[in-house]
Write a protein that holds these residues in place. Structure first.
Motif, PDB file in Angstrom:
ATOM      1  N   MET A  11       0.832  -1.205   0.000  1.00  0.00           N
ATOM      2  CA  MET A  11       0.000   0.000   0.000  1.00  0.00           C
ATOM      3  C   MET A  11       0.868   1.257   0.000  1.00  0.00           C
ATOM      4  N   ARG A  12       0.309   2.333  -0.538  1.00  0.00           N
ATOM      5  CA  ARG A  12       0.912   3.664  -0.407  1.00  0.00           C
ATOM      6  C   ARG A  12       0.189   4.381   0.721  1.00  0.00           C
ATOM      7  N   HIS A  28       5.551  -1.621   2.752  1.00  0.00           N
ATOM      8  CA  HIS A  28       4.666  -0.565   2.277  1.00  0.00           C
ATOM      9  C   HIS A  28       5.468   0.696   1.944  1.00  0.00           C
ATOM     10  N   CYS A  43      -2.571  -2.067   9.678  1.00  0.00           N
ATOM     11  CA  CYS A  43      -2.993  -2.532   8.349  1.00  0.00           C
ATOM     12  C   CYS A  43      -4.276  -3.342   8.422  1.00  0.00           C
ATOM     13  N   LEU A  88       5.834   0.057   9.075  1.00  0.00           N
ATOM     14  CA  LEU A  88       5.144  -0.177   7.807  1.00  0.00           C
ATOM     15  C   LEU A  88       6.139  -0.429   6.672  1.00  0.00           C
TER      16      LEU A  88
END
Length: 382
Positions: free
Chosen positions: A1-2, A25, A375, A20
């Motif tokens: 993910m961004r 990520h 998350c 993260l």
């Protein structure tokens, strides 16, 4: 993910970013450094011109005439210049309801823009906001960070001025924007849980992340003196109950001068603060809290005996015993002196609490585990 992490108060977002990124990520952190603490950021929106010598003169004059802080305007201006870079993220998380810390009209405009150009927005309950302030004002708990204000409003009023901003129509507009568009609210410690319990967007508590690699455990070295450290932030002197620690230390100094070394700092950058507390055996953190703040947790990870929030609610939630991992600090000088004396008279107790404290942090606050929890919580509602 961004992931875009917006704002910083205590290294919470810095450490969450580290966790993260370990999980693979892509994370971008935007903040203004939080004043003298000078926390790091990928994109800094710190005020430079209006904190320079010349800019400060303009800032003071402008504030005197119009009651507007131009440094806050500069935060917003610098964020606006970045706005095209702050898009295309899967997750945006705001450190609280004023993550940019600019003028209300700019805060609303920028948050609206950021929300629209990204997928999902989340909000942390971390510090005072429009939800927990009414709860604090109602005095539903036996004490809170507002207790010093209730006890002595004339002396403490200036320190609490910023809190009333959350009641203004300008901020209520920001609050409504976030409540409409954020996908969930997460409490960062137990002190923020009660006001959120019946809120439809409350996603629960996620403990503060601590990087146990950077804050590695060092067994305390006992010498001739017990080192006690108090780091004062003038901006929250009353909120943290520092006067009780100061009075207790005066008493300790008069009784145990030959057995103790007392270190007191005031308004020093984060790096300087940590350089001092590395030497400490006992660290005095805060009084008016049920759970530990961020500085306390980092100190516990490093094996310090921390005087902080460790109320029964905390003990019950984590299944620990009184004084097992931290010393519950109360607004009672005699009590504080007695607790400190127990370690001065029996230094071996420092090692016992130190070992349990760092084990507790590894079990409940490890930054990689906490990042995974974030998350999971984000994905549960997206």
């Amino acid at each position: 993910m961004r992931i875009l992490l917006l704002g910083e108060f205590s290294r919470l977002h810095n450490t969450l970013k580290e966790g993260l990124e370990t999980l693979g990520h892509e994370v971008v952190l935007v903040n203004n450094g939080d004043g003298f603490k000078n926390y790091s950021a990928d994109f800094s929106i710190r005020a430079h011109f209006f904190t320079s010598p010349f800019g400060t003169l303009i800032r003071k004059a402008w504030h005197r005439l119009f009651r507007v802080d131009l440094a806050l305007f500069e935060h917003g201006l610098r964020c606006w210049r970045l706005i095209d870079k702050l898009q295309g993220f899967d997750i945006v998380q705001c450190i609280n309801e004023k993550p940019i810390q600019t003028l209300p009209v700019l805060e609303h405009y920028l948050l609206q823009k950021i929300i629209r150009q990204n997928k999902h927005c989340f909000l942390l309950s971390c510090g005072v906001d429009a939800i927990n302030l009414p709860y604090l004002l109602a005095q539903k708990d036996r004490y809170s960070i507002l207790t010093p204000y209730f006890e002595n409003p004339k002396t403490t009023a200036q320190e609490y001025d910023f809190m009333w901003d959350y009641q203004t129509p300008e901020h209520q507009k920001i609050h409504r924007l976030l409540m409409t568009h954020c996908h969930g609210i997460i409490a960062s410690d137990l002190d923020y849980v009660a006001p959120l319990l019946n809120h439809p967007k409350y996603l629960g508590l996620i403990p503060n992340p601590i990087n146990t690699q950077k804050n590695s455990y060092t067994p305390p070295v006992l010498g001739e003196k017990v080192v006690i450290f108090l780091g004062i932030n003038s901006g929250n002197y009353h909120v943290k109950g520092i006067r009780f620690f100061e009075k207790a230390l005066q008493e300790i100094q008069s009784r145990w001068a030959n057995q103790t070394e007392i270190i007191i700092t005031r308004d020093v950058p984060y790096a300087t603060y940590h350089a001092h507390f590395h030497r400490a055996h006992l660290l005095l953190d805060q009084i008016y809290a049920f759970d530990q703040g961020y500085n306390a947790l980092e100190a516990m990870a490093q094996g310090k005996v921390v005087f902080t929030g460790a109320e029964q609610e905390f003990l019950t939630h984590y299944g620990v015993q009184a004084n097992e991992v931290a010393i519950n600090a109360l607004p009672d000088v005699d009590y504080l002196v007695k607790q400190m004396e127990a370690f001065i008279q029996h230094p071996e107790k420092i090692i016992e609490v130190s070992e349990r404290a760092q084990a507790f942090i590894r079990q409940h606050h490890d930054h990689i585990h906490i990042a995974k929890t974030y998350c999971q919580r984000w994905e549960s509602v997206t």
